[in-house]
Design a protein around this motif. Structure first.
Motif, PDB file in Angstrom:
ATOM      1  N   SER A 207       0.825  -1.235   0.000  1.00 19.73           N
ATOM      2  CA  SER A 207       0.000   0.000   0.000  1.00 19.73           C
ATOM      3  C   SER A 207       0.849   1.272   0.000  1.00 19.73           C
ATOM      4  O   SER A 207       0.584   2.227  -0.742  1.00 19.73           O
ATOM      5  N   ASP A 208       1.883   1.287   0.845  1.00 21.41           N
ATOM      6  CA  ASP A 208       2.644   2.524   1.011  1.00 21.41           C
ATOM      7  C   ASP A 208       3.522   2.828  -0.187  1.00 21.41           C
ATOM      8  O   ASP A 208       4.011   3.958  -0.330  1.00 21.41           O
ATOM      9  N   VAL A 209       3.795   1.847  -1.014  1.00 18.91           N
ATOM     10  CA  VAL A 209       4.670   2.093  -2.169  1.00 18.91           C
ATOM     11  C   VAL A 209       3.901   1.983  -3.468  1.00 18.91           C
ATOM     12  O   VAL A 209       4.484   1.740  -4.525  1.00 18.91           O
ATOM     13  N   THR A 210       2.567   2.120  -3.382  1.00 15.02           N
ATOM     14  CA  THR A 210       1.754   2.033  -4.586  1.00 15.02           C
ATOM     15  C   THR A 210       1.464   3.435  -5.085  1.00 15.02           C
ATOM     16  O   THR A 210       1.026   4.311  -4.318  1.00 15.02           O
ATOM     17  N   PRO A 211       1.697   3.673  -6.353  1.00 15.84           N
ATOM     18  CA  PRO A 211       1.356   5.000  -6.878  1.00 15.84           C
ATOM     19  C   PRO A 211      -0.131   5.301  -6.665  1.00 15.84           C
ATOM     20  O   PRO A 211      -0.953   4.377  -6.616  1.00 15.84           O
ATOM     21  N   ASN A 212      -0.411   6.541  -6.537  1.00 23.41           N
ATOM     22  CA  ASN A 212      -1.795   6.950  -6.272  1.00 23.41           C
ATOM     23  C   ASN A 212      -2.723   6.419  -7.375  1.00 23.41           C
ATOM     24  O   ASN A 212      -2.400   6.456  -8.567  1.00 23.41           O
ATOM     25  N   GLY A 213      -3.856   5.843  -6.967  1.00 24.62           N
ATOM     26  CA  GLY A 213      -4.874   5.378  -7.884  1.00 24.62           C
ATOM     27  C   GLY A 213      -4.567   4.015  -8.523  1.00 24.62           C
ATOM     28  O   GLY A 213      -5.328   3.559  -9.386  1.00 24.62           O
ATOM     29  N   MET A 214      -3.500   3.334  -8.118  1.00 33.88           N
ATOM     30  CA  MET A 214      -3.144   2.008  -8.690  1.00 33.88           C
ATOM     31  C   MET A 214      -3.199   0.906  -7.625  1.00 33.88           C
ATOM     32  O   MET A 214      -3.347   1.186  -6.438  1.00 33.88           O
ATOM     33  N   THR A 215      -2.996  -0.325  -8.075  1.00 30.62           N
ATOM     34  CA  THR A 215      -3.046  -1.482  -7.161  1.00 30.62           C
ATOM     35  C   THR A 215      -1.983  -2.498  -7.573  1.00 30.62           C
ATOM     36  O   THR A 215      -1.863  -2.860  -8.757  1.00 30.62           O
ATOM     37  N   TRP A 216      -1.205  -2.953  -6.542  1.00 29.12           N
ATOM     38  CA  TRP A 216      -0.276  -4.090  -6.777  1.00 29.12           C
ATOM     39  C   TRP A 216      -1.051  -5.410  -6.610  1.00 29.12           C
ATOM     40  O   TRP A 216      -1.739  -5.624  -5.637  1.00 29.12           O
ATOM     41  N   MET A 217      -0.909  -6.289  -7.611  1.00 29.67           N
ATOM     42  CA  MET A 217      -1.551  -7.620  -7.587  1.00 29.67           C
ATOM     43  C   MET A 217      -0.455  -8.701  -7.516  1.00 29.67           C
ATOM     44  O   MET A 217       0.627  -8.530  -8.104  1.00 29.67           O
ATOM     45  N   ILE A 218      -0.693  -9.785  -6.816  1.00 26.58           N
ATOM     46  CA  ILE A 218       0.253 -10.920  -6.743  1.00 26.58           C
ATOM     47  C   ILE A 218      -0.404 -12.159  -7.375  1.00 26.58           C
ATOM     48  O   ILE A 218      -1.574 -12.479  -7.109  1.00 26.58           O
ATOM     49  N   CYS A 219       0.305 -12.836  -8.235  1.00 23.03           N
ATOM     50  CA  CYS A 219      -0.223 -14.040  -8.943  1.00 23.03           C
ATOM     51  C   CYS A 219      -0.286 -15.224  -7.972  1.00 23.03           C
ATOM     52  O   CYS A 219       0.720 -15.621  -7.377  1.00 23.03           O
ATOM     53  N   HIS A 220      -1.493 -15.755  -7.810  1.00 28.82           N
ATOM     54  CA  HIS A 220      -1.647 -16.900  -6.886  1.00 28.82           C
ATOM     55  C   HIS A 220      -2.055 -18.188  -7.646  1.00 28.82           C
ATOM     56  O   HIS A 220      -2.124 -19.253  -7.063  1.00 28.82           O
ATOM     57  N   GLN A 221      -2.378 -18.065  -8.919  1.00 24.61           N
ATOM     58  CA  GLN A 221      -2.711 -19.210  -9.757  1.00 24.61           C
ATOM     59  C   GLN A 221      -1.990 -19.046 -11.089  1.00 24.61           C
ATOM     60  O   GLN A 221      -2.224 -18.052 -11.785  1.00 24.61           O
TER      61      GLN A 221
END
Length: 285
Positions: free
Chosen positions: A264-278
């Motif tokens: 959250s703290d290193v995510t640019p404003n208005g974006m989302t980091w996703m992690i591949c789980h499948q």
């Protein structure tokens, strides 16, 4: 008329008997006596019977002795041999004699020792191939063989679908407030306003062809590729492949839970980091 016949007198009978005795003695001596031998005969004075006795013997009463000396007669010429007479008829066969006693039974001698075995003969030529016989019944199953060596590890299969999220557990007691940390260095005031605001707006989604554990930044507000990297706890049983990559680096007890990184703290404003789980399990070169 003829005259009656007169019986001879005793004296006449004596002399006649003596003459007969002489003749008989002459015949006997010519066959069995020797020439010039003295012979004696006894003449019965009543019957004129004659018997020859040895010269040393006496005739006894009622006999008259007559003694003579014999002479060897001249040998005559042998007459011609007479013809053989006809063969007489064969006599009857005699009765069969009794059977002789049986001979002694001969017993077999002891068997001799076996002689040495002869040398093996030469191997004969191979005969022609016989016709194939019928297939025999299947034999009993053999004992299980030893376990073979362990084969290489196969590729990890695709991750199964995410299970339903369980009910939220009761909130634990609030821990003691920790000591205030040291003041960090001053941040870059120019970038501070660019990160951490209005982040994590995208929703979790099913991953496609991504590599497990890979972070992607999405500007979409609906859904990205994978789970939002917001630091949440996940069940190890439900995400075992992802747990094998992350471990407890970002939290969790390592027995039943593990945590996603919190971007959250290193995510640019208005974006989302996703992690591949499948997706595809990463492999090293």
């Amino acid at each position: 008329m003829p005259s009656a016949r007169r019986a001879p007198s005793r004296s006449f009978r004596f002399f006649a008997g003596a003459a007969v005795a002489a003749v008989l003695l002459a015949g006997c001596t010519s066959e069995s006596g020797s020439a010039g031998a003295l012979q004696k005969a006894c003449v019965d004075s009543t019957t004129a019977a004659i018997k020859l006795i040895a010269a040393a013997d006496s005739c006894g009463a009622g006999f008259v002795e007559a003694v003579f000396t014999t002479e060897a007669p001249a040998a005559g010429v042998d007459g011609a041999d007479g013809k053989d007479g006809a063969d007489g008829a064969d006599g009857k066969d005699g009765a069969d004699g009794n059977d002789g006693a049986n001979g002694a039974t001969i017993t077999n001698g002891a068997t001799g020792a076996r002689g040495p075995a002869g040398a093996d003969g030469a191997t004969g030529a191979t005969g022609p191939q016989g016709i194939q016989g019928l297939t025999g019944p299947a034999g009993p199953a053999g004992a299980p063989g030893a376990d073979g060596a362990t084969g290489p590890t196969g590729a990890i299969g695709a991750t199964g679908p995410t299970g339903a999220i369980g009910a939220t557990g009761a909130t634990g007691a609030t821990g003691l407030t920790g000591a205030t940390g040291a003041q960090g260095p001053a941040g870059n005031s120019l970038l501070a306003s660019k990160f951490g605001n209005n982040t994590g707006g995208a929703h979790d989604s099913l991953a496609g062809s991504c590599t497990l554990g890979t972070l992607t930044l999405t500007a979409a507000t609906y859904a990205g590729e994978g789970l939002v990297a917001d630091g949440r706890l996940l069940s190890i049983a439900s995400y075992s492949a992802l747990f094998s990559l992350l471990g407890t680096n970002y939290g969790g007890d390592g027995y039943t839970t593990f945590a996603l990184p919190n971007m959250s703290d290193v995510t640019p404003n208005g974006m989302t980091w996703m992690i591949c789980h499948q997706g595809t399990f990463p492999s090293m070169l």
